[in-house]
Design a protein around this motif. Structure first.
Motif: not given
Lengths: 238, 283
Positions: A8, A10, A12, A17, A20-21, A57, A217, A221, A223
Motif C-alpha cells: 500500500d 503512496a 507525495h 500525491p 498511491e495504492n 505512506k 485524482s 497521480c 496507481s
C-alpha cells in the motif's frame, strides 16, 4: 522467497500525491516488468523500493538475505547512465571490476574467479576489447553497456534496472533479455525492470506491473491496476 | 638554504602536503566539492581569530571550528541537493564575517598575526606542526588504502553506493572532517587564500594525464612534490609568499601539460591521417 514487498505504498512530492495504492511482490526467480506512460513515476517507485526516497505512506520491505540466507546483494542500473560523471578518471575495466566489491571484496583483492566474472560480463555486452578505454571517451550506448556489464559482474540476487536498454539495438536487447531470463529462471535471481519495450519483453517476463493514471485524482497521480502475468502474444502494432 | 632549521621544516611539511593534497583533491573534484576547500579555508580564519581572542593556541581552535563546519556542510549539502553551492556561499561568507568580527573584538596585534594565516609563512612552521602533519598524512594514507574501493563507488555515484550497502552519510562526513582538519593544519603554512588551490590543482592536472583512478593519484603526487618543492625554493630565493609561488608553478604545469597534450593529439591525428592516405582506408 520474497525479495521485495511493497504494501500500500503512496509517495507525495510535497503535498502532491504521485503514487498511491501500490502493492506487489518480487520473489526469487521473478522477472517483473514495470511499465507506464512517460512521467508515470516509475523511477520514483524504484527509488522508494531501494530506500533512496521515503514513502509517504505504506511499507517497502527489501529482504536482508537471499534464498541461501546470505546477505542480499542488489544490482542497480539507474536511468540515463549515459550522462554519468563523464570526466571520472577510470578505465572500463576498473569500473566493471568495482561491481565485484559488494561481493565481499570491499577490503580484499579480487581473485582469479572475480577477474573471470568481470571478463565474462564485459564479453557478454561486447565491451572486452574496450576495457582499457577511459569511460569518459565512450558513447552513450557504450556507457549503457558497461553499466550492464558492471551489474552482471556483481552477480546480484536482485536486479533493479531502470530502462537499461535505452540506446541498444534490437539484437543486443534480445540478447540482454535472454540473459536476464536465464538468470531468473535458472539461478533464481529476482528482476524488477522499468521498460518501454513491453511488447518485446512480455515473452521473457513472468509478471507485469503497469502504472496507470488515477482518473478520480485532481493531481497527476498514478496507481497500479493489478500485478498480472504478461500476455505472451505480440500485439498487432509491433 | 638547507642549513636553516626553518627551511628543513618547510621542505618536510611541503613533502607531506604533497602526499595528501592529490588524494583529497581528486575526491573533492569528483564529488563536485572543489569550492568546499575554499569555504573551509575561509572558515578556518574564524577558528584562528577565535584562538587569538581567547589567547590559546589557534591551531586547536581552528581544527575544532573547521570540524564543526565540515559536518554542517554535509548536512546542508543533503538539504540543498540540487543547489549545493548555496551551502558553500553561505558558509564561506559567514566564516569570513565571523573572522572579521572576532578580529575586530581582539584589538591590537592581531592584524599582524592574521597576515601569516592569510598568506602563509614558511618561517613559522614549528616542529609540533610537522608531527601533526605527519600524523595526518599517515591517517589519510591508511584510510585511503583501507577505504579506496568504497570511496571509488561513493565518488562515482552516491545512489549506486547506497544500494551497494555503503554508509554514505557517515563516509561523507568522515571525508569532510578529514578535509577540514587537513586545511586547518596546512593553512598556516600555505595561507588561507591559496590552500584550496594547492589541494585541487595537482589532482586537476593529473586527471588530464591518466586514464585510471590510481594513475591519477600517483601522477598527482609526483606533480604535487615537484610543484611544492620548486615553489618553496622560488619563495626562498625571491622572497615571495610560499602559497602564491607554489600556486603559480601549478598553473604553469597545468598550461604546459595542456599544451603538450594538444601537440601530442595533433601529431597523432596527423600520423593516422597520413597512414589512412597511404593505405587508402576511408573508414
Amino acid at each position: 522467497m520474497q525479495y521485495i514487498t511493497v504494501d500500500d505504498l503512496a509517495f507525495h512530492y510535497e503535498d502532491e500525491p504521485v503514487l498511491e495504492n501500490i502493492s506487489f511482490e518480487v520473489n526469487s526467480g521473478d522477472f517483473v516488468m514495470l511499465t507506464g506512460e512517460n512521467g508515470a513515476a516509475k523511477t520514483t517507485l524504484l527509488r522508494n523500493i531501494l530506500g533512496l526516497l521515503k514513502p509517504s505512506k505504506g511499507n517497502v520491505t527489501l529482504s536482508r538475505t537471499n534464498r541461501w540466507n546470505e546477505k542480499l546483494v542488489v544490482g542497480y542500473v539507474p536511468q540515463q547512465v549515459s550522462s554519468f560523471n563523464a570526466g571520472f578518471p577510470s578505465t572500463v575495466l576498473e569500473l566493471v571490476q568495482s561491481g565485484r566489491y559488494p561481493r565481499g571484496r570491499w577490503f580484499k583483492k579480487l581473485d582469479k574467479e572475480d577477474k573471470e566474472h568481470v571478463r565474462r560480463s564485459l564479453e557478454s555486452v561486447g565491451m572486452w576489447d574496450m576495457r582499457h578505454k577511459k569511460i569518459g571517451e565512450l558513447s552513450g550506448g557504450q556507457k549503457q553497456r558497461i553499466s550492464i556489464a558492471r551489474v552482471f559482474a556483481t552477480d546480484p540476487d536482485l536486479f533493479v534496472l531502470d530502462e537499461p536498454t535505452t540506446g541498444m539495438d534490437s539484437h543486443s536487447r534480445e540478447e540482454f533479455y535472454r540473459l536476464l531470463k536465464h538468470n531468473s529462471q535458472d539461478h533464481g535471481k529476482g528482476i524488477l525492470m522499468v521498460t518501454h519495450d513491453h511488447e518485446e519483453l512480455r515473452q521473457y517476463a513472468n509478471k507485469h506491473i503497469e502504472l496507470i493514471r488515477k482518473e478520480d485524482s485532481p493531481w497527476r497521480c498514478f496507481s497500479m491496476d493489478s500485478c498480472k502475468e504478461p500476455s505472451k502474444h505480440h500485439s498487432s502494432s509491433h | 638554504m638547507f642549513f636553516y632549521g626553518f627551511m628543513q621544516r618547510a621542505f618536510q611539511a611541503s613533502f607531506l602536503i604533497s602526499l595528501i593534497a592529490p588524494v583529497l583533491g581528486l575526491f573533492l573534484i569528483l564529488r563536485r566539492q572543489s569550492l568546499m576547500a575554499d569555504t573551509l579555508s575561509h572558515v578556518s580564519l574564524a577558528g584562528v581569530a577565535l584562538g587569538m581572542l581567547l589567547g590559546t593556541d589557534p591551531t586547536w581552535t581552528n581544527i575544532i571550528v573547521v570540524i564543526g563546519v565540515a559536518i554542517l556542510l554535509e548536512y546542508l549539502r543533503m538539504i540543498y541537493r540540487t543547489y549545493s553551492e548555496i551551502s558553500v556561499a553561505m558558509l564561506m561568507s559567514g566564516g569570513m564575517a565571523v573572522a572579521l568580527v572576532l578580529l575586530g573584538l581582539n584589538e591590537g596585534g592581531a592584524s599582524l598575526n592574521i597576515n601569516q594565516f592569510l598568506f602563509g609563512s614558511i618561517v613559522t612552521i614549528s616542529q609540533q606542526q610537522i608531527w601533526l602533519l605527519l600524523g595526518l598524512t599517515l591517517a589519510i594514507g591508511s584510510l585511503y588504502i583501507i577505504f579506496r574501493k568504497p570511496m571509488y563507488i561513493l565518488t562515482f555515484d552516491e545512489d549506486t553506493a547506497f544500494t551497494a550497502g555503503l554508509p554514505i552519510k557517515r563516509m561523507s562526513i568522515l571525508f569532510n572532517v578529514l578535509t577540514g582538519v587537513t586545511i586547518a593544519v596546512i593553512m598556516p603554512i600555505v595561507g588561507a587564500l591559496l590552500v584550496s588551490a594547492i589541494i585541487i590543482l595537482p589532482a586537476a592536472i593529473s586527471m588530464r594525464l591518466s586514464k585510471s583512478f590510481n594513475g591519477v593519484i600517483l601522477i598527482g603526487i609526483v606533480i604535487a612534490v615537484i610543484g611544492m618543492l620548486s615553489g618553496l625554493t622560488a619563495s626562498y630565493q625571491y622572497g615571495t609568499p610560499p602559497g602564491a609561488s607554489i600556486t603559480l608553478i601549478f598553473i604553469f604545469i597545468f598550461g604546459l601539460t595542456t599544451a603538450i597534450k594538444k601537440l601530442f593529439s595533433a601529431s597523432q591525428y596527423e600520423r593516422l591521417t597520413r597512414r589512412r592516405n597511404i593505405t587508402g582506408d576511408t573508414d
